[in-house]
Design a protein around this motif. Structure first.
Motif, PDB file in Angstrom:
ATOM      1  N   ALA A 206       0.650  -1.167   0.135  1.00  0.00           N
ATOM      2  CA  ALA A 206      -0.001  -0.129  -0.082  1.00  0.00           C
ATOM      3  C   ALA A 206       0.947   1.356   0.037  1.00  0.00           C
ATOM      4  N   ARG A 207       2.135   1.073   0.210  1.00  0.00           N
ATOM      5  CA  ARG A 207       3.284   2.208   0.254  1.00  0.00           C
ATOM      6  C   ARG A 207       2.975   3.165  -0.906  1.00  0.00           C
ATOM      7  N   PHE A 208       2.989   2.619  -2.040  1.00  0.00           N
ATOM      8  CA  PHE A 208       3.079   3.509  -3.240  1.00  0.00           C
ATOM      9  C   PHE A 208       1.870   4.311  -3.519  1.00  0.00           C
ATOM     10  N   LEU A 209       0.758   3.391  -3.107  1.00  0.00           N
ATOM     11  CA  LEU A 209      -0.621   4.352  -3.492  1.00  0.00           C
ATOM     12  C   LEU A 209      -0.655   5.499  -2.193  1.00  0.00           C
ATOM     13  N   LEU A 210      -0.232   5.341  -1.098  1.00  0.00           N
ATOM     14  CA  LEU A 210      -0.202   6.306  -0.172  1.00  0.00           C
ATOM     15  C   LEU A 210       0.827   7.447  -0.425  1.00  0.00           C
ATOM     16  N   GLU A 211       1.950   6.987  -0.905  1.00  0.00           N
ATOM     17  CA  GLU A 211       2.781   8.236  -1.255  1.00  0.00           C
ATOM     18  C   GLU A 211       2.226   9.082  -2.482  1.00  0.00           C
ATOM     19  N   VAL A 212       1.708   8.333  -3.338  1.00  0.00           N
ATOM     20  CA  VAL A 212       0.941   9.398  -4.305  1.00  0.00           C
ATOM     21  C   VAL A 212      -0.152  10.226  -3.827  1.00  0.00           C
ATOM     22  N   VAL A 213      -1.025   9.726  -3.121  1.00  0.00           N
ATOM     23  CA  VAL A 213      -2.021  10.388  -2.438  1.00  0.00           C
ATOM     24  C   VAL A 213      -1.401  11.494  -1.571  1.00  0.00           C
ATOM     25  N   ASP A 214      -0.215  11.216  -0.583  1.00  0.00           N
ATOM     26  CA  ASP A 214       0.047  12.389   0.101  1.00  0.00           C
ATOM     27  C   ASP A 214       0.958  13.372  -0.969  1.00  0.00           C
ATOM     28  N   THR A 215       1.707  13.017  -1.884  1.00  0.00           N
ATOM     29  CA  THR A 215       2.137  13.680  -2.899  1.00  0.00           C
ATOM     30  C   THR A 215       1.082  14.916  -3.399  1.00  0.00           C
ATOM     31  N   ILE A 216       0.199  14.471  -3.862  1.00  0.00           N
ATOM     32  CA  ILE A 216      -0.743  15.003  -4.547  1.00  0.00           C
ATOM     33  C   ILE A 216      -1.509  15.857  -3.486  1.00  0.00           C
ATOM     34  N   VAL A 217      -1.841  15.553  -2.346  1.00  0.00           N
ATOM     35  CA  VAL A 217      -2.579  16.118  -1.124  1.00  0.00           C
ATOM     36  C   VAL A 217      -1.667  17.422  -0.758  1.00  0.00           C
ATOM     37  N   ALA A 218      -0.387  17.451  -0.782  1.00  0.00           N
ATOM     38  CA  ALA A 218       0.812  18.227  -0.403  1.00  0.00           C
ATOM     39  C   ALA A 218       0.733  19.500  -1.447  1.00  0.00           C
ATOM     40  N   GLU A 219       0.522  19.043  -2.735  1.00  0.00           N
ATOM     41  CA  GLU A 219       0.341  20.073  -3.979  1.00  0.00           C
ATOM     42  C   GLU A 219      -1.063  20.680  -3.922  1.00  0.00           C
ATOM     43  N   ILE A 220      -2.049  20.162  -3.833  1.00  0.00           N
ATOM     44  CA  ILE A 220      -3.336  20.775  -4.278  1.00  0.00           C
ATOM     45  C   ILE A 220      -4.268  20.586  -2.891  1.00  0.00           C
TER      46      ILE A 220
END
Length: 364
Positions: A206-220
């Motif tokens: 699940a790490r990659f999914l959550l890293e994608v989510v966190d990356t996008i949340v940090a941006e927008i």
């Protein structure tokens, strides 16, 4: 208070949706040169702007993320301008629209990849499926396993795509974590055989999914970030040995992140709803208490039942929206639906795209 209905308004992030009907993402393979959205795309989406929320066709975050011919991207300035015409047209009709961000992973073909290279995946396992290239369906190409050092670059591609989406005027994004594409490939043990910290345990997968989510949340921001999942769909040759435990964990982690919504494909994508009768979608719903969108095989009766029982906040309709630009009004009146022309689903021009009649047309 009476139970909510499909036609009641709903507050989603900063948006007040006029109804609880969502247009699901639908790949139509009509992008032009440079993978810029078709000049017809503004009309196509604006015709359907009566939906509470529109989710665009999946749009690749990079050339590497592309898996089918003529699908639009969101990684160049020209693509951003093409999408800006779409969001302007939808907003002019009072609609709300988010873009689905896509990396297909192994569901691709060397002819689409940078320098004709192999598609990438968590592990070098070929997808048992076909892709659409050169106006025909072809077997997917053998992928190569991503090096751990490449993952930050893909996260950066997601970040840039999300930033571009806001620049293009979208109300938010939906991360495509479903249907056997890259994020789903990392999640599920049938496609992820890694031995580093992106493979093995549920937490690692699940790490990659959550890293994608966190990356996008940090941006927008979380209030502009949604996610689509398909826990039990076998789409594109994907499988997992224990999807309930996996997606219970995912839902618990998403609960901490207060996303705009989670959008769940129930059953097999575009197919039977009962492929995994022992799987409990209610268990996920209990773990993620934010806005919940359901999808797959919904008609008016089933949608009304899900909304009324609190099993969903919103219901996404896919193929019915292809042939019925006024689907919301047809559902409201319980009117007959146009049948879609399947020969025009993938590629082409206005035929089967912007030329379906509405109830108003029939009455004229």
């Amino acid at each position: 208070m009476s139970a909510p209905t499909l036609f009641d308004s709903f507050r989603l992030g900063d948006m007040t949706l006029p109804n609880r009907i969502v247009m699901a993402p639908l790949t139509r393979n009509r992008a032009g040169a440079g993978f810029v959205p078709s000049p017809l795309a503004p009309e196509y989406y604006a015709q359907r702007a009566d939906a509470g929320l529109l989710i665009t066709e999946a749009s690749q975050i990079s050339q590497q993320g592309q898996g089918y011919q003529d699908t639009p991207g969101i990684y160049t300035d020209a693509q951003v301008e093409g999408w800006k015409a779409v969001t302007d047209a939808v907003h002019a009709r009072g609609g709300h629209i988010v873009i689905q961000l896509w990396h297909v992973g192994r569901v691709s073909h060397t002819s689409l990849q940078p320098n004709g290279g192999a598609p990438v995946a968590p592990s070098a396992i070929t997808a048992a499926t076909k892709t659409f290239v050169n106006n025909a369906f072809a077997d997917t190409s053998e992928p190569r396993a991503l090096e751990r050092s490449e993952i930050p670059g893909i996260l950066e591609d997601y970040r840039r795509a999300a930033a571009n989406a806001i620049k293009a005027g979208f109300d938010g994004v939906e991360i495509h974590g479903a249907n056997g594409y890259l994020i789903d490939q990392f999640l599920k043990d049938g496609s992820n055989k890694r031995t580093d910290d992106y493979g093995g345990s549920i937490e690692n997968r699940a790490r990659f999914l959550l890293e994608v989510v966190d990356t996008i949340v940090a941006e927008i921001g979380a209030n502009r970030t949604g996610l689509r999942l398909s826990p039990v769909s076998p789409a594109n040759g994907i499988s997992d040995s224990n999807p309930q435990a996996l997606f219970n964990h995912v839902a618990e982690q998403l609960e901490k992140r207060h996303l705009l919504f989670v959008h769940v494909v129930e059953g097999a994508t575009g197919g039977p709803r009962d492929v995994a009768p022992d799987f409990s979608f209610d268990a996920l719903r209990q773990r993620f208490t934010g806005p919940w969108i359901v999808n797959n095989g919904y008609d008016l009766e089933l949608a009304q039942s899900a909304i009324g029982a609190g099993k969903a906040d919103l219901v996404a309709f896919g193929k019915p929206f292809i042939a019925n630009p006024d689907l919301v009004e047809r559902l409201r009146r319980n009117a007959p639906l146009n049948e879609p022309d399947r020969d025009t689903f993938y590629g082409g021009g206005a035929k089967g795209y912007t030329d379906y009649p509405t109830l108003a047309d029939a009455a004229a």
